[in-house]
Design an enzyme around this catalytic site. Sequence first.
Site, PDB file in Angstrom:
ATOM      1  N   HIS A 126      -5.455   1.778   0.194  1.00  0.00           N
ATOM      2  CA  HIS A 126      -5.001   0.407  -0.053  1.00  0.00           C
ATOM      3  C   HIS A 126      -4.354   0.299  -1.426  1.00  0.00           C
ATOM      4  CE1 HIS A 126      -5.328  -4.059  -0.173  1.00  0.00           C
ATOM      5  NE2 HIS A 126      -5.580  -3.839  -1.456  1.00  0.00           N
ATOM      6  N   GLU A 127      -4.990   0.880  -2.443  1.00  0.00           N
ATOM      7  CA  GLU A 127      -4.438   0.797  -3.796  1.00  0.00           C
ATOM      8  C   GLU A 127      -3.105   1.529  -3.899  1.00  0.00           C
ATOM      9  OE1 GLU A 127      -5.663  -1.224  -5.868  1.00  0.00           O
ATOM     10  OE2 GLU A 127      -7.486  -1.631  -4.730  1.00  0.00           O
ATOM     11  N   HIS A 130      -0.161  -0.415  -2.492  1.00  0.00           N
ATOM     12  CA  HIS A 130       0.469  -1.391  -3.386  1.00  0.00           C
ATOM     13  C   HIS A 130       1.604  -0.753  -4.182  1.00  0.00           C
ATOM     14  CE1 HIS A 130      -1.902  -4.974  -2.833  1.00  0.00           C
ATOM     15  NE2 HIS A 130      -3.043  -4.383  -3.131  1.00  0.00           N
TER      16      HIS A 130
END
Length: 248
Positions: A126-127, A130
């Site tokens: 998820h990080e 980004h």
Amino acid sequence: MMIRPLSLAPLAAAVLLGGCAYNETLGRNQLLIVDDSAFSQQSDAAWAEALRSQRVSTDAAGNARIRRVGDRIVQAAGLTDRRWEYALFVSDSPNAFVLPSGKIGVTTGLLSLVRNDDQLAAVLGHEVGHVVARHAAERYSTTAITSTVIRAGQGLAGDQAQAAGALGGLGAQFGVLLPFSRNHELEADRLGVDYLQRAGFQPSEAVALWRLMAAQRQGSAPEFASTHPSDASRIAALEQYIASKGWR
């Protein structure tokens, strides 16, 4: 008291035309008035400050685990063109963050919460998502342009527009900026699942992770007033996406 919205059209149009770029990974256009490289110096400074001001865990196994899983995710995302750094910060709050220059921080609270490397990969995916999606640059661009247009509107209307300007700012906050950030979170969730699956982890553990997060959360702001989707929204979106891919 009337504000002539048409007078702002040339300014908005010029900015939109000059800053639109197509992101193939996301399959949509993005409004970008800055390049990712513009955040490098700030990212490095923020990372150095975090390492200086926050307690960093000396748990060798925990740090090695984050690095091992993180490197697999980074490779799956095709971001081996930069040197990634990881740190395990001592905090009971389960959290993680990413900086555009290739820095990822994870808390000991999060590392204690996840039940396996697949769930840790969901967080790190998820990080990294980004970064691939250029969300930091897009968020900055949207915020800067919204503020500029609001200030221009206030100037056109004169002193009597202060009340309208305040309402306009509130409308922008809840109508544009916060929902846009929620969209970013959902996009990063989907990209994270792509990367963890590509790296050999189990996609369904992303859903299990958010169920854990929902269970431990004491309370949160209503979704309409939050920069993050509700846990229920995230779980439903992830389940639908994973099912559409035929993954388990």
